[in-house]
Design an enzyme around this catalytic site. Structure first.
Site, PDB file in Angstrom:
ATOM      1  CD  GLN A  78     -15.627 -21.408 -34.736  1.00 38.65           C
ATOM      2  OE1 GLN A  78     -14.977 -22.864 -35.092  1.00 38.65           O
ATOM      3  NE2 GLN A  78     -14.533 -20.420 -34.268  1.00 38.65           N
ATOM      4  CG  PHE A  79     -10.035 -20.757 -29.808  1.00 42.01           C
ATOM      5  CD1 PHE A  79      -9.371 -19.801 -29.520  1.00 42.01           C
ATOM      6  CD2 PHE A  79      -9.185 -21.392 -30.949  1.00 42.01           C
ATOM      7  CE1 PHE A  79      -8.390 -18.969 -30.572  1.00 42.01           C
ATOM      8  CE2 PHE A  79      -8.396 -20.516 -31.946  1.00 42.01           C
ATOM      9  CZ  PHE A  79      -8.362 -19.299 -31.684  1.00 42.01           C
ATOM     10  CB  THR A  80     -13.063 -17.742 -32.171  1.00 38.45           C
ATOM     11  OG1 THR A  80     -13.803 -18.910 -32.829  1.00 38.45           O
ATOM     12  CG2 THR A  80     -11.793 -18.117 -32.978  1.00 38.45           C
TER      13      THR A  80
END
Length: 147
Positions: A78-80
């Site tokens: 989950q890069f966000t």
């Protein structure tokens, strides 16, 4: 490195309408890597995650880990988690570059899998994540070593 840890009764992740990861009792974990993260953060947080006692013991106290209850992990990249929201449109410049982050996610997954059953999402894919949060219990774990 950041983890959003959710104690779940069940969780799954789909890519293109196909379930690629699914667990019952255990932890669904969103995994994000910052621009300076290395295996050192992954080593630290894999052990912290595996030892995290957020499941009830016989007295109803949070005193057992996912390993203790023979639970599983569902790890979802989950890069966000590294979004900068100074303006209304998020910027992801603080996230680790995708090629390096993919390798680090694979490393983190392997470290966890040494001690517990692990399912994963797919790095870089559009995923549909479903879960039934147990409690609800959600814990944030972060670590960044300063060199």
């Amino acid at each position: 490195m950041k983890l959003v840890v959710q104690r779940v009764i069940s969780a799954s992740v789909k890519v293109d309408d196909e379930t690629i990861g699914q667990i019952d009792n255990g932890l669904m974990v969103l995994v994000g890597f910052g621009e300076n993260d290395t295996q050192k953060e992954a080593d630290y947080l894999s052990q912290k995650l595996l030892k995290l006692r957020i499941f009830a013991d016989e007295s109803g106290h949070m005193n057992k880990s996912a390993k203790d209850i023979e639970g599983k992990l569902l790890l979802v990249p989950q890069f966000t988690l590294y979004a900068s929201t100074k303006k209304n449109r998020p910027s992801f410049h603080k996230a680790l570059a995708p090629d390096v982050a993919t390798d680090l996610f694979d490393y983190f997954t392997a470290k966890c899998a040494e001690e517990i059953d692990v399912e994963t999402g797919e790095f870089g894919a559009y995923m549909e994540v479903s879960l039934v949060n147990d409690g609800p219990v959600t814990i944030l774990l972060e670590k960044e070593f300063k060199d």
